[in-house]
Write an enzyme that holds these catalytic residues in place. Structure first.
Site, short mmCIF file in Angstrom:
data_model
loop_
_atom_site.label_atom_id
_atom_site.label_comp_id
_atom_site.label_asym_id
_atom_site.label_seq_id
_atom_site.Cartn_x
_atom_site.Cartn_y
_atom_site.Cartn_z
N SER A 117 -60.86 -29.55 -12.15
CA SER A 117 -60.88 -28.22 -12.10
C SER A 117 -61.68 -27.62 -10.98
CB SER A 117 -61.64 -27.78 -13.35
OG SER A 117 -61.06 -26.26 -13.82
N ASP A 173 -51.90 -27.87 -20.03
CA ASP A 173 -53.04 -27.43 -19.75
C ASP A 173 -53.17 -25.98 -19.98
OD1 ASP A 173 -55.47 -26.51 -18.32
OD2 ASP A 173 -55.37 -27.97 -16.96
N HIS A 206 -56.33 -29.63 -20.52
CA HIS A 206 -57.36 -29.41 -19.39
C HIS A 206 -58.36 -30.66 -19.61
CE1 HIS A 206 -58.79 -27.36 -15.90
NE2 HIS A 206 -60.15 -27.10 -16.57
#
Length: 228
Positions: A117, A173, A206
């Site tokens: 991320s 995600d 995610h």
């Protein structure tokens, strides 16, 4: 950087390094545990694994609450203003860690950087703006930050096209949307990177999954092979 990174030392003579940055609100130790769980250090015993911890700072997206963060995030949509100063500051922190490994005798082409991320965003930025062509980049569930500054921001551009990059993303995600990841993919390809691979994982949010971590392990053993 607030505290010393979490480290998995090489089990045999160290000939390579991997520096991996966690995501928002996390700590380096959780990725150290994930790498151990998937036995990645066992697959690459000659590699030293370094997991830095982000400093605690206020994050606009989370109502200004202080948490571990590499830079500020104002929003999750395409037009959200980017924290250029924060991104460049963390990118420099990562480049300083790379220089430390080089100073300790590890050549830059034997150093892989990566992250999840926002950590992956910093890793991409640092690798592309580093004076060295590194051993590779692991970009998990992430995006290229400050994308409008590229390709101008590319340093040693001609040699950089051989930088190996593995970008991984889940097709479900909700945080970093797949279309952003694909836009990053298009942008990176347009810069002419020859060893660039984009992997999508079905039903992955995610987070990470077994197949992704298998692909990560393969990337590490391919680009940081054991040397005598």
């Amino acid at each position: 950087m607030s505290k010393a990174p979490a480290i998995i030392p090489a089990a045999v003579k160290q000939t390579a390094s991997l520096i991996f940055l966690h995501g928002l609100g996390d700590v380096g130790t959780s990725w150290l545990e994930a790498f151990n769980m998937y036995r990645i250090p066992k697959a690459a015993p000659h590699v030293k694994f370094i997991f830095p911890h982000a400093p605690i700072q206020r994050v606009t997206l989370n109502m200004g609450m202080p948490m571990p963060s590499w830079f500020d995030i104002t929003g999750l949509d395409q037009n959200a203003k980017e924290d250029q100063e924060g991104i460049e500051k963390s990118s420099k922190l990562l480049k300083d860690l790379i220089e430390e490994e080089i100073k300790n005798g590890i050549p830059p082409e034997r150093v892989i950087v990566g992250g999840f991320s926002m950590g992956g965003a910093v890793a991409l930025h640092a690798a592309l703006t580093s004076p060295h062509t590194l051993g590779g980049v692991l970009a998990l569930s992430t995006w290229l930050p400050l994308s409008t500054t590229f390709p101008q921001a590319l340093i040693s551009g001609d040699k950089k096209v051989n930088l190996p990059i593995l970008q991984c993303h889940g097709d479900s995600d909700p945080m970093v949307q797949l279309r952003w990841a694909r836009m990053t993919a298009d942008g990176v390809k347009a810069m002419g990177f020859k060893q660039y691979s984009f992997q999508e994982y079905k039903n992955m949010g995610h987070s990470s999954c077994d197949q992704e971590m298998t692909d990560v392990t393969s990337f590490i053993t391919k680009y940081l092979p054991k040397t005598d």
